[in-house]
Design an enzyme around this catalytic site. Structure first.
Site, PDB file in Angstrom:
ATOM      1  N   HIS A   1     -10.554   7.414  11.342  1.00 31.16           N
ATOM      2  CA  HIS A   1     -10.995   8.114  10.127  1.00 31.16           C
ATOM      3  C   HIS A   1     -11.760   7.127   9.260  1.00 31.16           C
ATOM      4  CE1 HIS A   1      -7.272   6.173   8.885  1.00 31.16           C
ATOM      5  NE2 HIS A   1      -7.370   6.581   7.641  1.00 31.16           N
TER       6      HIS A   1
ATOM      7  N   HIS B   1     -11.414   5.993   6.189  1.00 30.02           N
ATOM      8  CA  HIS B   1     -10.869   5.170   5.107  1.00 30.02           C
ATOM      9  C   HIS B   1     -11.247   3.711   5.383  1.00 30.02           C
ATOM     10  CE1 HIS B   1      -7.653   8.236   3.580  1.00 30.02           C
ATOM     11  NE2 HIS B   1      -8.820   8.379   2.971  1.00 30.02           N
TER      12      HIS B   1
ATOM     13  N   ASP C   1      -9.971   0.818   5.183  1.00 26.38           N
ATOM     14  CA  ASP C   1      -9.140  -0.152   5.916  1.00 26.38           C
ATOM     15  C   ASP C   1      -9.179   0.088   7.427  1.00 26.38           C
ATOM     16  OD1 ASP C   1      -7.696   2.228   5.185  1.00 26.38           O
ATOM     17  OD2 ASP C   1      -5.825   1.275   5.775  1.00 26.38           O
TER      18      ASP C   1
ATOM     19  N   HIS D   1      -3.742  13.750   8.041  1.00 21.70           N
ATOM     20  CA  HIS D   1      -3.888  12.753   6.978  1.00 21.70           C
ATOM     21  C   HIS D   1      -4.680  13.388   5.837  1.00 21.70           C
ATOM     22  CE1 HIS D   1      -3.566   8.806   5.351  1.00 21.70           C
ATOM     23  NE2 HIS D   1      -4.798   8.431   5.553  1.00 21.70           N
TER      24      HIS D   1
ATOM     25  N   ASP E   1      -3.864   7.219  10.796  1.00 24.87           N
ATOM     26  CA  ASP E   1      -2.754   7.412   9.865  1.00 24.87           C
ATOM     27  C   ASP E   1      -2.329   8.881   9.940  1.00 24.87           C
ATOM     28  OD1 ASP E   1      -3.781   4.934   9.235  1.00 24.87           O
ATOM     29  OD2 ASP E   1      -4.091   5.334   7.133  1.00 24.87           O
TER      30      ASP E   1
ATOM     31  N   HIS F   1       0.850  -0.889  10.340  1.00 26.86           N
ATOM     32  CA  HIS F   1       0.252  -0.280   9.150  1.00 26.86           C
ATOM     33  C   HIS F   1       1.229  -0.340   7.976  1.00 26.86           C
ATOM     34  CE1 HIS F   1      -2.019   2.796   6.762  1.00 26.86           C
ATOM     35  NE2 HIS F   1      -3.038   2.306   7.441  1.00 26.86           N
TER      36      HIS F   1
END
Lengths: 314, 314
Positions: A62, A64, A66, A142, A215, A273
């Site tokens: 995804h 994001h 990080d 998520h 995530d 994570h």
């Protein structure tokens, strides 16, 4: 015939002085799959001695930061090292404008093309395959569109037992049939002889598999989708007592990860994570292992081998 | 009254396993200036214990990836840490669309504003100042629009000698005049008394200064622009014997850097931005120091203090 996982980063949103953002490199038979690419991935690859040019498939869960902020530096470095071979990127559609921006602004002089495949599925489906390996993606739950991945060996063809070739005087076409898993049927003068594949052939190994789930909030279908994988990587951002926070942020706790592994009948569970709040991870391990004993904590620069599962020649 | 340079990255285009991309943090009187922001800057800041929230000024020399690819992660982290105070960014105009892209794609939830100032000058000019500090930018000569920076203490006001206040019975307005550097002139009955500033006041310290020159080919004006700085950081991507490569890529050699320091009358020379071809940097130091003896090699996580230069009260 290696199947080796290299852990490059175990941090969640905020990296710490010793935890990098998410990135795994899975080496299957010498083919490298980079899964997520947080900031610092290229330096961690150097530290592990992983060749930038041997990575030919990048899977991004995804967009994001990080999970993707290392991609710009990595692509630039691949370009400067003279890469010419195509790079496959599997990512949610939202990564397309990110990639386009990168190429338009920083892509001058890149001599390799990037073949981006937009992920879109509601259940596991094969998105990439070679003769011996396949990659599946499946949706996670998520805050934004997110996908997990399974990388696995394909079911290998049968090997024909050498002693049976002489014993039965097997022809080339009969050997071909056995390799395809078919019994050999010989009809002659009203009689039929069957040489069963179970006697004359065997599978050289049991396919190995690795699933990456980060995530995600827990959801009922997930365990079924990753059923029986040898190594389940499942995020465990929070310890069990922070379940409220996990629910709020669409993440998982140690217990969520372990319950998924248990339901899935995974070989081993690898968690990571980790929230930057925690420096001591022993409670993470204790909590998960109390539900699923064969749990490992992911650590930066760890290497985890999944050994070849050779079958006995019976 | 500290003036402290923190070196976060010394690599050139390709980071190595122990060299990060370019980034310096200069701490002047507790105010932090981040100068360039290569990939991994936020992790290096954590390792040095540098507060993300205390950085209020970011100076970016140019938009090559090895100087800016850490900015996305850093801005995201500042946001997650709850930053609300404005962040000043000084960068070439080409950074504007990069910043806009970041804010549009990844900026949701940021609660601080970014005040971007587009650099544009043909010689040093002040781009930022506080009561005691000023930042100047000046053009460098690279393949794309690139700027260097000087961060320096302003000339402090005079302090009035306490013993002179009693000795001369100085009035408030006379003290004010001395602080401004003016002699006190008393006229009475046709006679004039002069109390010279050189007797009754003094400068508490000599301003300190640091210049950052990366990336650049050598050019004649540069030494004049950074004349007399206490610490000159000048890139030295290549050793002297790779002059051809330096010319071709608009970079400098060790000798170019040292000659600039010598002509500029710099206090010390700090070199960095080393080509990844070289692991042993001792030839870099030898070559530069043969021209400019007070040369230092930049190393990751080094801290260099420029001590307060207090003047004697005469």
């Amino acid at each position: 015939m290696n199947f080796t996982l290299n852990i490059l980063g175990t941090a969640s949103a905020l990296p710490t002085s010793d935890r990098y953002s998410s990135a795994h490199v899975l080496d299957v038979h010498g083919r490298l799959f980079l899964i997520d690419c947080g900031e610092g991935t290229q330096m961690q690859m150097r530290r592990k001695g992983i060749s930038f040019l041997k990575v030919d498939t990048v899977c991004l869960s995804h967009i994001h930061g990080d999970h993707i902020f290392g991609i710009f530096g990595l692509l630039s470095t691949m370009g400067m090292l003279g890469r010419t071979s195509v790079l496959n990127v599997f990512a949610p559609p939202a990564f397309r404008p990110v990639l386009d921006f990168f190429l338009n602004t920083f892509g001058e002089g890149l001599r390799f093309s990037i073949d981006m495949h937009e992920l879109s599925c509601e259940a596991p489906e094969v998105v990439f395959q070679t003769r011996t390996i396949e990659v599946l993606s499946f949706p996670l739950r998520h805050r934004i569109e997110t996908y997990g991945f399974i990388v696995r060996e394909k079911e290998p063809p049968f090997n024909v037992r050498k002693d049976c070739i002489g014993k039965y005087g097997l022809s080339l076409s009969e050997i071909g049939a056995l390799k395809r898993g078919e019994d050999v049927v010989r009809s002659s003068g009203g009689t039929t002889e069957v040489i069963p594949v179970s006697e004359a052939a065997y599978k050289p190994y049991v396919p190995r598999s690795y699933a990456y789930c980060s995530d995600t909030a827990p959801f009922p279908e997930l365990a079924g989708w990753v059923r029986g994988v040898d190594m389940l990587y499942h995020e465990a951002t929070y310890p069990a007592e922070m379940k409220d926070m996990a629910v709020k942020t669409f993440h998982s706790t140690t217990e969520d990860a372990a319950e998924c592994a248990l339901k899935a009948g995974a070989g081993r569970l690898l968690i990571g994570h980790y929230s930057s709040r925690f420096t001591d991870l022993s409670p993470f391990l204790e909590q998960a292992a109390s539900i699923f004993p064969d749990t490992l904590l992911a650590h930066e620069l760890d290497t985890i081998e999944i050994p070849l599962k050779k079958t006995e020649i019976w």
